[in-house]
Design an enzyme around this catalytic site. Structure first.
Site, PDB file in Angstrom:
ATOM      1  N   LYS A 255     -10.549 -17.847  21.624  1.00 44.43           N
ATOM      2  CA  LYS A 255     -11.531 -16.884  21.139  1.00 44.43           C
ATOM      3  C   LYS A 255     -12.884 -17.179  21.780  1.00 44.43           C
ATOM      4  CE  LYS A 255      -9.332 -16.256  16.618  1.00 44.43           C
ATOM      5  NZ  LYS A 255      -9.007 -14.839  16.754  1.00 44.43           N
TER       6      LYS A 255
ATOM      7  N   ARG B 249       1.475 -13.059  13.256  1.00 42.60           N
ATOM      8  CA  ARG B 249       2.739 -12.328  13.130  1.00 42.60           C
ATOM      9  C   ARG B 249       3.933 -13.225  13.477  1.00 42.60           C
ATOM     10  NH1 ARG B 249       0.505  -8.074  17.318  1.00 42.60           N
ATOM     11  NH2 ARG B 249      -1.346  -8.875  16.257  1.00 42.60           N
TER      12      ARG B 249
END
Length: 494
Positions: free
Chosen positions: A271, A346
Site C-alpha cells: 500500500k 477474500r
C-alpha cells in the site's frame, strides 16, 4: 458505569443531570412539564429563546442555578411523530455525552417514549445509546486522560418489559464495545495468535465452545489460501471456531464468518504512503464483529446453533511472502491465481466459508472490510450487501430497523464472473477496479458450498474518522447490532 431503573423520576432527587426528551414545538413530556413548572416556565422559555428544534440529534444543557436539587437539565430531541429504535439510541447517546461533558457524574433520565416500538425495545435502544455514546478507548492514554466521567445513569421504569430492555441493551452494547476495543488495539498487541487467545478467554466466560486451528492444523485442513496470506509474517495465521448451542432444542444452524487481517501492508502489492496504512489494524473488523456477536447470544436467548468462524492472519511483506502470479489451492480444491496480494481478505474468507459450510451451517453470513469499491459506492456509513438467497437478504435489511445500521443490497451479476476466471488456475483473486466490490463477492460465492449466503462488505462503516452520535473516532463495532437483530428476527419467524 452503572445503569439501572428507578420507579419514577423525582425533581427532588439530588443528581448532577436530568435527561428529558423533547419533541419539536418544543413539546415537553410530563417530567419536563413538571420541571418547567418548578422553574416558573424558565425551561420552556430557554428552549424557545434557543429556537430548540427538538429534532433527533439536537441537545441542550440548562443549569437550574440552585432552584432545584437537580443541578442541570439535559433536553434531547426525539423528533416529531413515532420514534424509531435508532432515534432513541441517538437521542440518549448524545444526551449522555452532553451530561458527561457538562461534568455530570450522576444522571437520571425520564422514560423513553415507547410508541409503536413497545416498551422493551424503547428501553433497549436508550440503554444502548447511553453505553455506546459514552464509550471511550483509553487503554494506552497516560496523558490528558478525560476526567469527566458518568458513574451512575438511572432511567425511570419498573416494568418487566423495561427490565428486559435494560438487560438486552446491556448485552448488545457490551458486544459492540468489545468489537470496538478489538479494532482499536494496535497490531503489535493484537495479532492472530493473540486474537485466538482472546477468543478462548471470551468463549470460556460466555459459555461457548472454542477450537483454534494453528498453521499445522490448517495444513491438515488443506487451507492453502489462509496459509498463503500468512506466509510473510513471523506470526502465523489462525482459524478460530466458536460454537454457541442454545439451552433448548436448536431451531437450525447458522454460520457467521469474519475476516481478521490483523494488519494489512498489502504484501508485495504494498500500500502506498498516504493510503491510511496506520488504520490497517482495523482490517480485522469483520472478525471482531463475529467474536463480539457470539458473546451476546446467550443473553438474548437465541434459539439457533451458531458457528462463529474467524480467519486471522497478518498480510506482511518479507522474503517468504506470497507473490502475484502464485497459484494457491483452497480448502475446497479450487485453484486461485494471485493477481494482487492486496486482495488477501477474500483469500482467507474462501477457506473460512468452506470450513463453516462443512460444519453443517444451513445459512452463511460473512463480514469483511473487503473493498475500497464498496466505500466509493456507498460512502463511509453504508455496507454493501450481497446474497444468493433473497429471503436472507430481506431479513438482514429488515434487521436494520432495530440496529440502525445502513445496508444496501447490491447485484451479483453472473456476467461479471468472467472477470475472475483464471488464466492458469480456476479463479483470479481480483477482477480489476471496475465493479470491484461485485467481483469480490462473486469470488466468495465460489466457496459457499451452495449454501444460502450473504456477504457484508463493511469497509466503509467499520472505522470512523470523526465522532458520530453514538460512536467516537476509531472502531465502530459495525455489524454486531445487525447480526444480533437478524438472529432475533429469525427467532420470531415460524
Amino acid at each position: 458505569m452503572e445503569i439501572d431503573l428507578l420507579p419514577a423520576v423525582s425533581v427532588e432527587r439530588e443528581v448532577d443531570a436530568l435527561v428529558i426528551p423533547v419533541r419539536p414545538g418544543p413539546q415537553l413530556d410530563p417530567t419536563g412539564t413538571e420541571v418547567d413548572a418548578r422553574l416558573d416556565g424558565a425551561l420552556s422559555a430557554a428552549l424557545r429563546d434557543a429556537d430548540f428544534s427538538g429534532k433527533v440529534g439536537k441537545t441542550m444543557v440548562i443549569p437550574t442555578l440552585g432552584r432545584l436539587p437537580v443541578r442541570r437539565v439535559v433536553v434531547t430531541g426525539i423528533g416529531d411523530g413515532a420514534s424509531t429504535a435508532n432515534d432513541l439510541r441517538r437521542a440518549w447517546a448524545i444526551a449522555a455525552r452532553a451530561a458527561r461533558d457538562a461534568g455530570a457524574r450522576s444522571v437520571v433520565s425520564a422514560a423513553p417514549p415507547t410508541g409503536d416500538l413497545g416498551e422493551e425495545r424503547a428501553y433497549r435502544a436508550a440503554v444502548e445509546g447511553v453505553r455506546l455514546g459514552l464509550y471511550e478507548f483509553l487503554e494506552y492514554r497516560t496523558l490528558d486522560r478525560p476526567e469527566k466521567r458518568v458513574e451512575r445513569f438511572h432511567i425511570a421504569g419498573e416494568s418487566d418489559a423495561a427490565r428486559r430492555g435494560l438487560a438486552a441493551g446491556e448485552a448488545v452494547a457490551s458486544a459492540v464495545s468489545l468489537a470496538r476495543d478489538l479494532v482499536n488495539q494496535p497490531a503489535d498487541a493484537l495479532y492472530p495468535e493473540r486474537l485466538a487467545a482472546i477468543a478462548q478467554e471470551t468463549a470460556s466466560a460466555a459459555g461457548l465452545e472454542c477450537v483454534v486451528h494453528d498453521p499445522a492444523a490448517l495444513q491438515d485442513l488443506g487451507a492453502g489460501a489462509i496459509l498463503a496470506v500468512g506466509k510473510g509474517s513471523v506470526r502465523g495465521p489462525r482459524l478460530i471456531h466458536l460454537t454457541y448451542r442454545p439451552r433448548g432444542t436448536s431451531r437450525g444452524t447458522i454460520g457467521l464468518v469474519g475476516k481478521a487481517i490483523t494488519f494489512d501492508t498489502g504484501g508485495v502489492n504494498l500500500k502506498p504512503t498516504g493510503s491510511g496504512l496506520e488504520h490497517m489494524k482495523s482490517d480485522m473488523a469483520g472478525g471482531a464483529a463475529v467474536l463480539a456477536t457470539m458473546t451476546a447470544l446467550a443473553a438474548l436467548d437465541i434459539p439457533f446453533t451458531v458457528h462463529g468462524v474467524i480467519a486471522a492472519a497478518e498480510n506482511m511483506l518479507s522474503g517468504s511472502a506470497f507473490r502475484p502470479g502464485d497459484v494457491l489451492r483452497a480448502m475446497n480444491g479450487k485453484t486461485i491465481e494471485v493477481i494482487s496480494t492486496d486482495a488477501e481478505g477474500r483469500l482467507v474468507l474462501a477457506d473460512a466459508l468452506t470450513y463453516t459450510a462443512r460444519q453443517g451451517a444451513e445459512v452463511l453470513i460473512d463480514l469483511a472490510t473487503l473493498t475500497g469499491a464498496a466505500v466509493v459506492a456507498l460512502g463511509r456509513q453504508g455496507t454493501a450487501l450481497y446474497g444468493t438467497d433473497q429471503a436472507l437478504v430481506d431479513d438482514l435489511v429488515a434487521a436494520t430497523d432495530l440496529s440502525g445500521e445502513k445496508l444496501w443490497p447490491m447485484p451479483l451479476w453472473d456476467e461479471y464472473r468472467e472477470l475472475i476466471r483464471g488464466d492458469v488456475a480456476d479463479l483470479k483473486n481480483s477482477g480489476g477496479r471496475a465493479g470491484g466490490s461485485i467481483t469480490a463477492a462473486l469470488f466468495l460465492r465460489e466457496f459457499t458450498e451452495g449454501k444460502p449466503w450473504a456477504h457484508l462488505d463493511i469497509a466503509g462503516p467499520a472505522w470512523a474518522d470523526k465522532v458520530t452520535d453514538y460512536a467516537g473516532k476509531g472502531g465502530t463495532g459495525h455489524g454486531v447490532s445487525t447480526l444480533l437483530a437478524f438472529l432475533e428476527r429469525r427467532a420470531t419467524q415460524g
